[in-house]
Scaffold this motif. Structure first.
Motif, PDB file in Angstrom:
ATOM      1  N   VAL A 147       0.840  -1.197   0.000  1.00 29.77           N
ATOM      2  CA  VAL A 147       0.000   0.000   0.000  1.00 29.77           C
ATOM      3  C   VAL A 147       0.873   1.245   0.000  1.00 29.77           C
ATOM      4  O   VAL A 147       1.805   1.378   0.799  1.00 29.77           O
ATOM      5  N   GLU A 148       0.587   2.155  -0.935  1.00 28.70           N
ATOM      6  CA  GLU A 148       1.277   3.437  -0.999  1.00 28.70           C
ATOM      7  C   GLU A 148       0.248   4.537  -1.161  1.00 28.70           C
ATOM      8  O   GLU A 148      -0.893   4.288  -1.553  1.00 28.70           O
ATOM      9  N   TYR A 149       0.681   5.768  -0.884  1.00 31.10           N
ATOM     10  CA  TYR A 149      -0.198   6.909  -1.040  1.00 31.10           C
ATOM     11  C   TYR A 149       0.049   7.562  -2.397  1.00 31.10           C
ATOM     12  O   TYR A 149       1.145   7.501  -2.959  1.00 31.10           O
ATOM     13  N   ALA A 150      -0.984   8.205  -2.926  1.00 27.54           N
ATOM     14  CA  ALA A 150      -0.882   8.882  -4.215  1.00 27.54           C
ATOM     15  C   ALA A 150       0.028  10.111  -4.085  1.00 27.54           C
ATOM     16  O   ALA A 150       0.308  10.591  -2.988  1.00 27.54           O
ATOM     17  N   HIS A 151       0.460  10.620  -5.236  1.00 26.29           N
ATOM     18  CA  HIS A 151       1.454  11.700  -5.258  1.00 26.29           C
ATOM     19  C   HIS A 151       1.015  12.915  -4.443  1.00 26.29           C
ATOM     20  O   HIS A 151       1.818  13.501  -3.703  1.00 26.29           O
ATOM     21  N   TYR A 152      -0.235  13.322  -4.625  1.00 21.38           N
ATOM     22  CA  TYR A 152      -0.712  14.500  -3.898  1.00 21.38           C
ATOM     23  C   TYR A 152      -0.505  14.330  -2.405  1.00 21.38           C
ATOM     24  O   TYR A 152      -0.041  15.254  -1.706  1.00 21.38           O
ATOM     25  N   PHE A 153      -0.790  13.156  -1.882  1.00 17.17           N
ATOM     26  CA  PHE A 153      -0.719  12.927  -0.442  1.00 17.17           C
ATOM     27  C   PHE A 153       0.719  12.699   0.017  1.00 17.17           C
ATOM     28  O   PHE A 153       1.065  13.010   1.158  1.00 17.17           O
ATOM     29  N   LYS A 154       1.563  12.180  -0.858  1.00 19.02           N
ATOM     30  CA  LYS A 154       2.990  12.095  -0.529  1.00 19.02           C
ATOM     31  C   LYS A 154       3.569  13.490  -0.321  1.00 19.02           C
ATOM     32  O   LYS A 154       4.323  13.747   0.630  1.00 19.02           O
ATOM     33  N   TYR A 155       3.230  14.406  -1.233  1.00 18.27           N
ATOM     34  CA  TYR A 155       3.735  15.775  -1.089  1.00 18.27           C
ATOM     35  C   TYR A 155       3.110  16.474   0.116  1.00 18.27           C
ATOM     36  O   TYR A 155       3.757  17.301   0.776  1.00 18.27           O
ATOM     37  N   ASN A 156       1.871  16.140   0.424  1.00 10.55           N
ATOM     38  CA  ASN A 156       1.226  16.745   1.590  1.00 10.55           C
ATOM     39  C   ASN A 156       1.890  16.295   2.884  1.00 10.55           C
ATOM     40  O   ASN A 156       1.951  17.054   3.858  1.00 10.55           O
ATOM     41  N   GLU A 157       2.411  15.071   2.905  1.00  7.12           N
ATOM     42  CA  GLU A 157       3.151  14.601   4.080  1.00  7.12           C
ATOM     43  C   GLU A 157       4.403  15.449   4.295  1.00  7.12           C
ATOM     44  O   GLU A 157       4.736  15.807   5.431  1.00  7.12           O
ATOM     45  N   ILE A 158       5.108  15.758   3.207  1.00  5.61           N
ATOM     46  CA  ILE A 158       6.310  16.591   3.347  1.00  5.61           C
ATOM     47  C   ILE A 158       5.923  17.974   3.854  1.00  5.61           C
ATOM     48  O   ILE A 158       6.559  18.534   4.760  1.00  5.61           O
TER      49      ILE A 158
END
Length: 273
Positions: free
Chosen positions: A241-252
């Motif tokens: 399971v991975e998160y989509a790009h938008y949510f990866k950047y939101n984590e940063i």
């Protein structure tokens, strides 16, 4: 020679997955894509769109000092690898439709700052070092489409709308064209063994199901699936399971990981980064 149409296997789950396809009678949803030639031109735009995101992401990546901020570095790197995958998938779809991807013409590389190709020009994408301002731009690029957002072949607000228009056009034109529209040379497909990198899977495109799957992969990895924070890979390919790009950047941006139960409409609530 073995017919690739007969040996190309697909996960059974794809036959029951939710499809973003309206009834074929709704011709208006294709917008300006009313012919195979127009569809090929828009797929060339898709290739250029995917490529246009890579230099900004790499500029931010390479501005991070070595051995520092490993989480941000690895996150951006994983997104870049998947954007490369999306570019190849768009090429495979175009090849399957008898087109020829063009990546060596003088205007293929944008002059930054630039608008995303065929977008509504709501914002420009610059080449900048890693910063919160840069992350806000990345979030605009990867912004998920609202659930009710219509397909939009030109002047789209989100990349998902653009791909939804491509998907509708592919399904409609294949249905109304005698013999179908998948007339390309199968030997021009880039195959899974030719790709390495981040999550996802390189899909060789020989027919309509393959094209739908490839577009699902592109949109799901960028925006998430069914209004969640998750990308398509665990559903389509049984991957981690991975998160989509938008949510990866939101984590940063928020310096905090998502928890699996977090809403796509709210900031992450998991462990601090």
């Amino acid at each position: 020679m073995t017919n690739p149409h007969l040996v190309h296997a697909r996960p059974n789950s794809l036959r029951t997955r939710h499809r973003l396809i309206a009834p074929l009678s709704d011709v208006h949803i294709c917008g300006s894509i009313k012919s195979v030639e127009s569809l090929r031109r828009h797929l060339q735009t898709a290739i250029e769109l995917e490529h246009s995101t890579i230099p900004p992401y790499l500029c931010a990546l390479y501005s991070i000092e070595a051995t520092t901020n490993a989480f941000a570095y690895q996150t951006i790197q994983s997104v870049v690898m998947e954007e490369m995958l999306h570019m190849i998938l768009a090429c495979n779809i175009l090849n399957a439709l008898g087109g020829r991807p063009s990546i060596d013409h003088p205007h293929f590389i944008p002059e930054y700052p630039t608008y995303l190709p065929h977008s509504n020009q709501a914002f420009k994408v610059p080449l900048e070092k890693f910063s919160k301002h840069t992350l806000h731009t990345f979030l605009k690029i990867e912004q998920p489409a609202p659930a009710a957002a219509p397909p939009e072949a030109n002047h789209y607000q989100s990349i998902g709308q653009f791909y939804k228009a491509l998907k509708h056009a592919i399904n409609y034109l294949d249905a109304v064209t005698p013999g179908g529209i998948f007339t390309g040379d199968p030997s021009r497909q880039v195959l899974p063994e030719h790709y390495y990198g981040g999550g996802g899977k390189l899909i060789a495109v020989y027919d309509l199901d393959d094209a739908n799957q490839a577009i699902d992969e592109i949109v799901g990895q960028g925006e998430g699936i069914d209004g969640t924070i998750f990308d398509t890979d665990s559903v389509m390919f049984g991957e981690e399971v991975e998160y989509a790009h938008y949510f990866k950047y939101n984590e940063i941006l928020h310096e905090r990981r998502y928890a699996p139960t977090d809403s796509a409409k709210l900031p992450p609530t998991g462990p601090a980064v």
